[in-house]
Enzyme design. Structure first.
Site, PDB file in Angstrom:
ATOM      1  N   HIS A  96       0.842  -1.204   0.000  1.00 11.24           N
ATOM      2  CA  HIS A  96       0.000   0.000   0.000  1.00 11.24           C
ATOM      3  C   HIS A  96       0.876   1.253   0.000  1.00 11.24           C
ATOM      4  CE1 HIS A  96      -3.248  -2.718   0.986  1.00 11.24           C
ATOM      5  NE2 HIS A  96      -2.611  -3.113   2.069  1.00 11.24           N
ATOM      6  N   GLU A 110      -1.240  -0.242   8.080  1.00 10.11           N
ATOM      7  CA  GLU A 110      -2.217  -1.092   8.748  1.00 10.11           C
ATOM      8  C   GLU A 110      -1.570  -1.931   9.846  1.00 10.11           C
ATOM      9  OE1 GLU A 110      -3.831  -2.686   5.062  1.00 10.11           O
ATOM     10  OE2 GLU A 110      -2.593  -4.458   5.190  1.00 10.11           O
ATOM     11  N   HIS A 167       3.248  -7.703   1.668  1.00 10.10           N
ATOM     12  CA  HIS A 167       2.533  -8.554   2.618  1.00 10.10           C
ATOM     13  C   HIS A 167       1.308  -9.254   2.046  1.00 10.10           C
ATOM     14  CE1 HIS A 167       0.132  -4.845   2.755  1.00 10.10           C
ATOM     15  NE2 HIS A 167      -0.882  -5.638   3.037  1.00 10.10           N
ATOM     16  N   ARG A 187      -1.543  -4.766  -6.192  1.00 15.85           N
ATOM     17  CA  ARG A 187      -1.285  -6.216  -6.156  1.00 15.85           C
ATOM     18  C   ARG A 187      -0.074  -6.601  -6.989  1.00 15.85           C
ATOM     19  NH1 ARG A 187      -7.022  -7.009  -7.661  1.00 15.85           N
ATOM     20  NH2 ARG A 187      -8.138  -6.914  -5.696  1.00 15.85           N
TER      21      ARG A 187
HETATM   22 ZN    ZN Z   1      -2.913  -5.027   2.999  1.00 18.36          ZN
END
Ligand code: ZN
Length: 326
Positions: A96, A110, A167, A187
């Site tokens: 991200h 996150e 991740h 992605r």
């Molecule tokens: Zn994620």
């Protein structure tokens, strides 16, 4: 009224399952991947279920009554997002952007608290490339086994996933995800699986992903500490530049005082009674709420675990946070 009880919004995912039933959520399919339990984002929003704000969304309250949250600029969006994720299958290998790189209002740093995990569950966290050229080459060659750092996980584990971290949650993991309010994912790889709803592979964003991935990967050092508050064991899981997370293990009557403009609460196990201003709330696993400004003193009683998160105050020293910064 200073306690906003919230109704979660459920999202189907290619990798989702049925375990969110255990939180008493009504699943319409057997592919529910995410419950957005505290959300004020254009892709998902929580609705208030109690008191005089019943039926209003968190986004409406935030925008129209900023004073409830301690005040904020008109253009500022609600900064946090909390989800429960049921990874019946692996999520895509992803990354991200941070605040500066994101086209949204926030980047997507996150964190995961592992609520449950099947016996051999694992996740992917970080990569093994030493420099950008090596990362790019391995990604082009789809040499995932040479790149992925695989970590076995069990219930109670906690991970901090700053923006730029390579991740994926792995199959079998049920996680509480506390993050910045963003829905931007790049992605790298989606295990070549076909999405049954479209009959196609899901899109990849390899170029964008390479641009924001931090190289080499460095594990953050989490300065976790525990103390007693009445009959509650309080564990500070994380203090990061974007948010702070405490786990409250309530084991009897405990008195608290809210110090922050607003705090987010997620009951993850057990049954707990919250008492505040002559009002009593019978809380159970799967309940989610926000305590607004001026909550002041409140009491928790019963036996269960609650995750509490809030925007890290400016008063926390920059030096303390520097090691975690993006
Ligand atoms: Zn994620």
């Amino acid at each position: 009224m200073t306690v906003l009880m919230l109704q979660p919004e459920l999202h189907n995912k290619i990798w989702g399952g049925t375990r969110l039933k255990q939180f008493d959520y009504d699943l319409a399919t057997d592919h529910v991947g995410e419950a957005w339990v505290i959300a004020a984002h254009s892709n998902g929003v929580s609705t208030v279920t109690n008191g005089k704000y019943r039926g209003r969304t968190l986004t409406q309250l935030w925008d129209e009554q900023p004073e409830l949250f301690g005040g904020h600029d008109a253009h500022q969006a609600f900064p946090l997002l909390v989800k429960i994720l049921d990874a019946h299958d692996n999520l895509s290998i992803q990354v991200h952007p941070n605040d500066k790189q994101s086209s949204e209002k926030f980047g997507k740093t996150e964190s995961w608290y592992i609520l449950d995990a099947t016996p051999n569950a694992k996740l992917y966290y970080g990569h093994l490339a030493q420099n950008k050229a090596e990362l790019t080459k391995q990604v082009e060659n789809k040499a995932w086994d040479k790149l992925l750092r695989t970590i076995p996980v069990q219930k109670g584990d906690f991970f901090y996933v700053p923006a730029g971290t390579f991740h994926a949650l792995g199959a079998g993991v049920l996680a509480l995800e506390i993050q910045q309010s963003s829905d931007t994912t790049y992605r790298f790889y989606d295990f070549d699986r076909v999405d049954a709803t479209t009959n196609k592979l899901r899109p990849l964003q390899v170029e964008e992903a390479l641009a924001v991935t931090k190289v080499p990967h460095v594990d953050p050092i989490l300065n976790q500490r525990t103390r007693m508050q009445g009959n509650t064991i309080m564990t500070r899981l994380l203090t990061s530049p974007k948010f702070t997370i405490d786990k409250l293990s309530v084991r009897g009557t405990s008195h608290f005082n809210q110090h922050h403009p607003y705090e987010l609460f997620n009951v993850i196990t057990g049954k707990i009674t919250l008492t505040h201003d002559d009002e009593t709330y019978d809380l159970k696993k799967g309940d989610n709420f926000i305590m607004l400004k001026d909550t002041g003193n409140y009491t928790l009683d019963g036996k269960g675990d609650i995750m509490v998160s809030f925007v890290t105050p400016d008063s926390y020293s920059n030096q303390e946070l520097a090691y975690l910064d993006n």
